[in-house]
Design an enzyme around this catalytic site. Structure first.
Site, PDB file in Angstrom:
ATOM      1  N   ARG A 160     -44.175 -55.592 -38.426  1.00  0.00           N
ATOM      2  CA  ARG A 160     -45.741 -55.685 -39.176  1.00  0.00           C
ATOM      3  C   ARG A 160     -46.502 -54.769 -38.544  1.00  0.00           C
ATOM      4  O   ARG A 160     -46.450 -54.599 -37.240  1.00  0.00           O
ATOM      5  CB  ARG A 160     -46.252 -57.051 -39.142  1.00  0.00           C
ATOM      6  N   HIS A 212     -42.998 -49.216 -46.042  1.00  0.00           N
ATOM      7  CA  HIS A 212     -42.342 -50.481 -46.000  1.00  0.00           C
ATOM      8  C   HIS A 212     -41.358 -50.470 -46.950  1.00  0.00           C
ATOM      9  O   HIS A 212     -41.477 -51.285 -48.027  1.00  0.00           O
ATOM     10  CB  HIS A 212     -43.634 -51.251 -46.503  1.00  0.00           C
ATOM     11  N   GLU A 226     -51.577 -51.368 -45.415  1.00  0.00           N
ATOM     12  CA  GLU A 226     -50.662 -50.786 -46.299  1.00  0.00           C
ATOM     13  C   GLU A 226     -51.515 -51.058 -47.536  1.00  0.00           C
ATOM     14  O   GLU A 226     -52.185 -52.068 -47.876  1.00  0.00           O
ATOM     15  CB  GLU A 226     -49.433 -51.451 -46.316  1.00  0.00           C
ATOM     16  N   SER A 262     -39.300 -61.848 -26.004  1.00  0.00           N
ATOM     17  CA  SER A 262     -39.566 -62.654 -27.142  1.00  0.00           C
ATOM     18  C   SER A 262     -40.277 -63.655 -26.368  1.00  0.00           C
ATOM     19  O   SER A 262     -40.598 -63.746 -25.098  1.00  0.00           O
ATOM     20  CB  SER A 262     -38.127 -63.170 -27.788  1.00  0.00           C
ATOM     21  N   ILE A 286     -40.785 -51.829 -37.476  1.00  0.00           N
ATOM     22  CA  ILE A 286     -40.109 -52.228 -38.863  1.00  0.00           C
ATOM     23  C   ILE A 286     -40.613 -53.767 -38.925  1.00  0.00           C
ATOM     24  O   ILE A 286     -40.056 -54.261 -39.957  1.00  0.00           O
ATOM     25  CB  ILE A 286     -38.580 -52.201 -38.964  1.00  0.00           C
ATOM     26  N   ARG A 323     -33.729 -62.863 -35.835  1.00  0.00           N
ATOM     27  CA  ARG A 323     -32.522 -62.476 -36.420  1.00  0.00           C
ATOM     28  C   ARG A 323     -32.123 -61.020 -36.720  1.00  0.00           C
ATOM     29  O   ARG A 323     -31.268 -60.369 -36.543  1.00  0.00           O
ATOM     30  CB  ARG A 323     -32.592 -63.077 -38.013  1.00  0.00           C
TER      31      ARG A 323
END
Ligand code: 8YV
Length: 316
Positions: A234, A281, A263, A176, A232, A156
């Site tokens: 993980r 993040h 993080e 993908s 953007i 998406r």
């Protein structure tokens, strides 16, 4: 009707926290390990629903300590911190917040893309340091329009990023797990093939064990010394040590990172690099999108309590 016992795992947006407390008397799981163990020993059996965020999730041990659990309601599209395999085995429903954050996360990818190639943050630092006065013109940057961009994970969010890049006349290819129907972008059979054929690789794949270190040293080397990496998704999707090593050695032209392996820790070596843009993040972090995520989280919870189903279930 018996009240559904709701457990809050980790901090949540104040609006979500207040709603689950006032509507369901939700109880917060203690943060510290000894208190948590004691709490779970005494009360673990009673909770049927856990409300959490992608940052915390319901991991394997916690899920085992909640034998009556029927649903995990996750604030965030990513659910890699929740043990979805155990949830599937035990018939526990897991929901997330897809779609409502596509725009903002894609905007963040574009912000990093433009910043890294055109060196916006570096130029800002140059002006603030007074270098414009003392050193003259800022060095030339790299053209952002018309580049060959590879998108790893055309889900998406990946698709919204691709649509935005069409406006910059970029030629887009992707990898993908499977080719995506109804798109005209070129499909590449592996991350390495994707990286070898692009100027900028944008990571938009979901996290979790299936995608761990998908971008390894070989993929980074395939992007090459003139190429850039944007992440953007993980931190786990990229081999962070390999990325740092490539950046330090000049084997990659630059990187734009909103996510990291551990993080909020950011590798010390990256802090000194002017060709790297580092964000904390914040991909979905706007008032509008977080409000929409909160609304969808609560809608999933309310529907589950009412009917036993959720609006946006995760498929394990
Ligand atoms: C959130 C995210 O900041 O949705 C996601 O997967 O990474 C971000 O939108 C995070 O999930 C909140 O914990």
């Amino acid at each position: 009707m018996k009240n559904t016992a709701v457990l809050q795992v980790g901090p949540l947006m104040p609006a979500v926290q207040e709603a689950i407390r006032s509507e369901y008397d939700a109880v917060r799981l203690p943060d510290s390990t000894p208190e948590r163990e004691e709490f779970l020993h005494l009360h673990g059996e009673s909770f049927e629903v856990a409300v959490t965020s992608g940052k915390f999730g319901v991991g394997p041990d916690l899920m085992r300590a909640l034998p009556s659990l029927r649903a995990v309601i996750n604030f965030g599209v990513g659910y890699d911190t929740t043990d979805v395999a155990q949830a599937a085995r035990r018939g526990i429903t897991v929901s997330n917040t897809p779609d409502v954050l596509n725009d903002c996360v894609a905007d963040t990818a574009i912000a990093l893309y433009l910043d890294v190639l055109r060196r916006v943050s570096a130029a800002d630092r140059f002006v603030r340091r007074g270098d414009w006065l003392s050193k003259g013109n800022f060095p030339l940057a790299t053209k952002a329009s018309g580049k060959r961009v590879g998108i790893l994970g055309l889900g998406r969010i990946g698709r919204v990023i691709a649509r935005r890049l069409e406006g910059f006349d970029c030629s887009i290819s992707y990898h993908s797990r499977n080719p995506v129907d109804g798109v005209s972008y070129g499909y590449k059979a592996s991350p390495r093939e994707l990286a070898a054929g692009c100027d900028v690789l944008i990571v938009a794949a979901a996290g979790g064990s299936g995608s761990a270190k998908l971008v390894d040293a070989a993929v980074i080397d395939a992007i090459g010394p003139e190429g850039y990496l944007i992440n953007i998704a993980r931190g786990s999707v990229v081999d962070e040590d390999a990325l740092v090593a490539a950046l330090l050695a000049g084997r990659l032209a630059g990187a734009g990172l909103d996510v990291f392996a551990e993080e909020p820790k950011v590798p010390e070596d990256l802090l000194a690099l002017d060709n790297v843009v580092l964000l904390p993040h914040l991909g979905s972090g706007t008032h509008e999108t977080r409000a929409a995520m909160a609304e969808l989280t609560l809608a999933n919870l309310r529907q589950f309590v009412e009917s036993g189903s959720v609006l946006t279930a995760v498929q394990a």
